[in-house]
Design a protein around this motif. Structure first.
Motif, PDB file in Angstrom:
ATOM      1  N   LEU A   1       2.125  -5.818  -8.688  1.00  9.30           N
ATOM      2  CA  LEU A   1       1.795  -6.676  -9.394  1.00  9.30           C
ATOM      3  C   LEU A   1       1.963  -7.443 -10.536  1.00  9.30           C
ATOM      4  O   LEU A   1       2.411  -7.386 -11.602  1.00  9.30           O
ATOM      5  N   ARG A   2       2.701  -8.860 -10.342  1.00  5.05           N
ATOM      6  CA  ARG A   2       3.418  -9.673 -10.636  1.00  5.05           C
ATOM      7  C   ARG A   2       2.514 -10.376 -11.821  1.00  5.05           C
ATOM      8  O   ARG A   2       1.109 -11.281 -11.777  1.00  5.05           O
TER       9      ARG A   2
ATOM     10  N   ILE B   1      -4.003   7.131 -14.338  1.00  2.00           N
ATOM     11  CA  ILE B   1      -4.124   7.586 -13.134  1.00  2.00           C
ATOM     12  C   ILE B   1      -3.645   9.019 -12.926  1.00  2.00           C
ATOM     13  O   ILE B   1      -4.373   9.216 -12.360  1.00  2.00           O
ATOM     14  N   ALA B   2      -2.803   8.834 -13.539  1.00  2.00           N
ATOM     15  CA  ALA B   2      -1.118  10.133 -13.494  1.00  2.00           C
ATOM     16  C   ALA B   2      -2.215  11.416 -14.135  1.00  2.00           C
ATOM     17  O   ALA B   2      -2.353  12.262 -13.216  1.00  2.00           O
ATOM     18  N   CYS B   3      -2.720  11.617 -14.367  1.00  2.00           N
ATOM     19  CA  CYS B   3      -3.524  12.208 -16.090  1.00  2.00           C
ATOM     20  C   CYS B   3      -5.033  12.841 -15.223  1.00  2.00           C
ATOM     21  O   CYS B   3      -5.591  13.960 -15.077  1.00  2.00           O
ATOM     22  N   ARG B   4      -5.600  11.616 -14.023  1.00  2.00           N
ATOM     23  CA  ARG B   4      -7.132  11.981 -13.526  1.00  2.00           C
ATOM     24  C   ARG B   4      -6.248  12.703 -11.832  1.00  2.00           C
ATOM     25  O   ARG B   4      -7.114  13.815 -11.415  1.00  2.00           O
ATOM     26  N   GLN B   5      -5.444  12.386 -11.716  1.00  2.00           N
ATOM     27  CA  GLN B   5      -5.191  13.145 -10.173  1.00  2.00           C
ATOM     28  C   GLN B   5      -4.666  14.207  -9.711  1.00  2.00           C
ATOM     29  O   GLN B   5      -4.616  15.417  -9.939  1.00  2.00           O
ATOM     30  N   GLU B   6      -3.932  14.666 -11.760  1.00  2.00           N
ATOM     31  CA  GLU B   6      -3.146  16.233 -11.975  1.00  2.00           C
ATOM     32  C   GLU B   6      -4.684  16.788 -12.138  1.00  2.00           C
ATOM     33  O   GLU B   6      -4.368  17.755 -12.560  1.00  2.00           O
TER      34      GLU B   6
ATOM     35  N   LEU C   1      -6.738  -2.514 -10.157  1.00  2.00           N
ATOM     36  CA  LEU C   1      -6.304  -3.212  -9.162  1.00  2.00           C
ATOM     37  C   LEU C   1      -4.833  -2.461  -8.533  1.00  2.00           C
ATOM     38  O   LEU C   1      -4.359  -2.007  -7.384  1.00  2.00           O
ATOM     39  N   ILE C   2      -4.269  -1.350  -8.992  1.00  2.00           N
ATOM     40  CA  ILE C   2      -3.372   0.022  -9.487  1.00  2.00           C
ATOM     41  C   ILE C   2      -3.595   0.309  -7.951  1.00  2.00           C
ATOM     42  O   ILE C   2      -2.977   0.527  -6.992  1.00  2.00           O
ATOM     43  N   LEU C   3      -4.914   0.616  -7.739  1.00  2.00           N
ATOM     44  CA  LEU C   3      -5.818   1.452  -6.711  1.00  2.00           C
ATOM     45  C   LEU C   3      -5.750   0.561  -5.561  1.00  2.00           C
ATOM     46  O   LEU C   3      -5.890   1.390  -4.807  1.00  2.00           O
ATOM     47  N   LYS C   4      -5.803  -0.447  -5.911  1.00  2.00           N
ATOM     48  CA  LYS C   4      -6.109  -1.628  -4.431  1.00  2.00           C
ATOM     49  C   LYS C   4      -4.637  -1.745  -4.190  1.00  2.00           C
ATOM     50  O   LYS C   4      -4.697  -1.545  -2.503  1.00  2.00           O
TER      51      LYS C   4
ATOM     52  N   ASN D   1       6.181   7.448 -11.396  1.00  2.00           N
ATOM     53  CA  ASN D   1       6.662   7.247  -9.901  1.00  2.00           C
ATOM     54  C   ASN D   1       5.844   6.106  -8.771  1.00  2.00           C
ATOM     55  O   ASN D   1       6.053   5.451  -8.787  1.00  2.00           O
ATOM     56  N   LEU D   2       4.537   6.314 -10.115  1.00  2.00           N
ATOM     57  CA  LEU D   2       3.499   5.079  -9.709  1.00  2.00           C
ATOM     58  C   LEU D   2       3.798   4.256 -10.286  1.00  2.00           C
ATOM     59  O   LEU D   2       3.591   2.625  -9.608  1.00  2.00           O
TER      60      LEU D   2
END
Length: 318
Positions: A153-154, A168-173, A199-202, A142-143
């Motif tokens: 993120l071109r 990120i998914a590991c940390r969020q879960e 960059l993704i977090l931003k 989904n991310l």
């Protein structure tokens, strides 16, 4: 004749035997009939068979179930992947006078769907290598879709984005993994994954919880084969060191590694720096630095119920 039950007009009619309305009908898949087991009356015919065209067995490594209804829709793909594949013709009518095929393949998947599928595949492969559950894979997918749809993120490699999404998914879960662990199952460098992570977090305006020593302690100790009382001592040492502000600026992973080393050296289950470093991904030099910061206050860091095999004053100074 077949009769149907009365009910809501919107409800589908239920076929039943007029003589035995409570009987559970038996379906003859070959003939496509519904038969009453009590009297043998055929109460429904020409039933559509949506089961597999041939049998499959559990020991067969088939990639797909050969059913007539096709693959399940993938909600992450644009249009649900409702496309058609036209097979290559073999007869003379399939080609024109120049030998070119008359019927073009209309299933040419869009470039966006193809890129997303490759990203999903990469995420799944990485997750399988480190035994991550399905909910982590779904969160990562989904991310990845959000980022690809926003075109945020071109210029970044899809593999790097997929690796950062998995991190990120590991940390969020609530099951964080280290950058080194993600890097070990990816083809991307740790530095590039870290850049994509920021960059993704931003881009998504999201956040992740700060990692602590407790997030990794049980997994590290389990992989090292340490008993429960050593794990509890290491967890207590790391938490106490943070509370006393003995390790300012040190990463939780390096503090956890130093705490495990101290707890193991004080117990009968001693582990070397190399053994701990191989599991935690912390270098000997980094572990030594964190250990030297907590060593002077070692007597205050151990829980009161800990049974020492090696007294505190006999612990190695490094």
């Amino acid at each position: 004749m077949a009769s149907t039950s009365r009910g809501d007009a919107l409800a589908l009619p239920r076929v039943k035997c007029p003589n035995h309305p409570e009987a559970i009908l038996v379906e003859d898949y070959r003939a496509g009939d519904m038969i009453c087991p009590e009297c043998g009356l055929v109460v429904g015919d020409r039933v559509i068979d949506v089961s597999s065209e041939w049998r499959t067995f559990s020991n067969e490594k088939a990639l797909k179930d050969p059913s007539r209804v096709g693959d399940a829709q993938n909600p992450l793909l644009n249009g649900g992947d409702l496309t058609t594949m036209i097979g290559k013709g073999t007869g003379a009518a399939s080609f024109d006078e120049f030998g070119n095929s008359k019927y073009k393949n209309l299933r040419n998947m869009s470039s966006s769907n193809r890129a997303m599928l490759n990203g999903f595949k990469e995420i799944s492969n990485m997750a399988d290598r480190i035994n991550l559950p399905r909910n982590i894979i779904n969160k990562s997918n989904n991310l990845f879709k959000q980022l690809y749809s926003q075109k945020s993120l071109r210029g970044r490699a899809n593999d790097a984005i997929a690796s950062a999404c998995l991190y990120i998914a590991c940390r969020q879960e609530g099951v964080p993994r280290t950058f080194k662990e993600i890097c070990a199952v990816s083809r991307i460098s740790k530095k590039e994954i870290g850049r994509c992570f920021k960059l993704i977090l931003k881009a998504l305006e999201t956040s992740v919880d700060l990692i602590t020593t407790g997030d990794f302690m049980s997994r590290f100790c389990s992989n090292l084969g340490l008993p429960k009382h050593v794990q509890m001592a290491a967890t207590y040492i790391a938490r106490k060191a943070v509370e006393l502000d003995l390790v300012p600026g040190r990463s939780p992973i390096s503090v956890a590694a130093a705490a495990i080393y101290m707890a193991s050296q004080a117990s009968a289950e001693k582990k070397t720096q190399k053994e701990i470093g191989d599991i935690t991904g912390v270098s000997n030099f980094t572990m030594k630095q964190s250990y030297r910061l907590i060593y002077p206050r070692a007597a205050e860091l151990f829980p009161s119920v800990f049974k020492f095999d090696t007294p505190v004053d006999k612990l190695l100074r490094l």
